[in-house]
Design an enzyme around this catalytic site. Sequence first.
Site, PDB file in Angstrom:
ATOM      1  N   TYR A 198       0.803  -1.221   0.000  1.00  0.00           N
ATOM      2  CA  TYR A 198       0.000   0.000   0.000  1.00  0.00           C
ATOM      3  C   TYR A 198       0.841   1.278   0.000  1.00  0.00           C
ATOM      4  CZ  TYR A 198      -3.801  -3.190   1.029  1.00  0.00           C
ATOM      5  OH  TYR A 198      -4.708  -4.212   0.971  1.00  0.00           O
TER       6      TYR A 198
ATOM      7  N   HIS B  64      -4.618   6.132  -0.937  1.00  0.00           N
ATOM      8  CA  HIS B  64      -5.232   5.927   0.377  1.00  0.00           C
ATOM      9  C   HIS B  64      -4.226   6.110   1.511  1.00  0.00           C
ATOM     10  CE1 HIS B  64      -9.225   5.160   1.630  1.00  0.00           C
ATOM     11  NE2 HIS B  64      -9.152   3.883   1.899  1.00  0.00           N
TER      12      HIS B  64
ATOM     13  N   TYR C 200      -5.364  -1.248   9.454  1.00  0.00           N
ATOM     14  CA  TYR C 200      -5.980  -1.062   8.139  1.00  0.00           C
ATOM     15  C   TYR C 200      -7.006   0.061   8.257  1.00  0.00           C
ATOM     16  CZ  TYR C 200      -3.426  -4.984   6.308  1.00  0.00           C
ATOM     17  OH  TYR C 200      -2.398  -5.805   5.938  1.00  0.00           O
TER      18      TYR C 200
ATOM     19  N   ASN D 274     -10.080   0.880   7.473  1.00  0.00           N
ATOM     20  CA  ASN D 274     -11.473   0.845   7.923  1.00  0.00           C
ATOM     21  C   ASN D 274     -11.638   0.627   9.424  1.00  0.00           C
ATOM     22  OD1 ASN D 274     -11.881   1.194   5.233  1.00  0.00           O
ATOM     23  ND2 ASN D 274     -12.871  -0.776   4.884  1.00  0.00           N
TER      24      ASN D 274
ATOM     25  N   ASN E 233     -14.324   5.635   4.884  1.00  0.00           N
ATOM     26  CA  ASN E 233     -14.534   4.582   5.884  1.00  0.00           C
ATOM     27  C   ASN E 233     -13.622   4.703   7.099  1.00  0.00           C
ATOM     28  OD1 ASN E 233     -16.670   3.385   4.531  1.00  0.00           O
ATOM     29  ND2 ASN E 233     -15.324   2.116   3.283  1.00  0.00           N
TER      30      ASN E 233
END
Length: 192
Positions: A14, A19, A64, A66, A113
């Site tokens: 990531y 994000h 993570y 969320n 989120n």
Amino acid sequence: MYIIAGLGNPTKEYEGTRHNVGFDVIDRLSERYNIDVTMEKHRALIGKGMIAGQKVILVKPQTYMNLSGESIRSVIDYYKVDPEKELIVIYDDISLGVGQLRIRAKGSAGGHNGIKNIIAHLGGQVFPRIKVGVGEKPPKYDLADYVLGHFSKAEQELMSEGYDNAVKAVELIVSDQMSEAMNEYNRKKKDE
């Protein structure tokens, strides 16, 4: 004391994605202020230091995106800070142009989120935040694919400027100059 939390997803895959701009701003703050963000506590990587004469804790939740609220709630409870005044959350926003900032003292999740989860864990939506624009999702693109995608070379330059501006905004906010930060960075760029 301020808790400055940048949102993102852990693991190498990531790194550098849209994000993960919250993590990227924390990295920029870490470099600028020589704060080592490697201590593993509260389901996060954290580092303690000083910014503009204020004690700060830099936080990169490792839950993570969320589930970011789980980690941030733990940090807030441990250090007994008031999230309405002493928490700054930095995250990506697809409704802003690449590298643009929008600073708010409070607000809804706006479909993000990570922010939804933080609001749920804090029991309210009043906490300062710095949104870093990653550009609008192109038509017919899947949102998850878009935000987990990487920036083009041209976008990377704009993002680098955005990260520097986010660092300056943090400096203003921890110096009790929230209005000044909003006035400076919430303006549209002249070429728009």
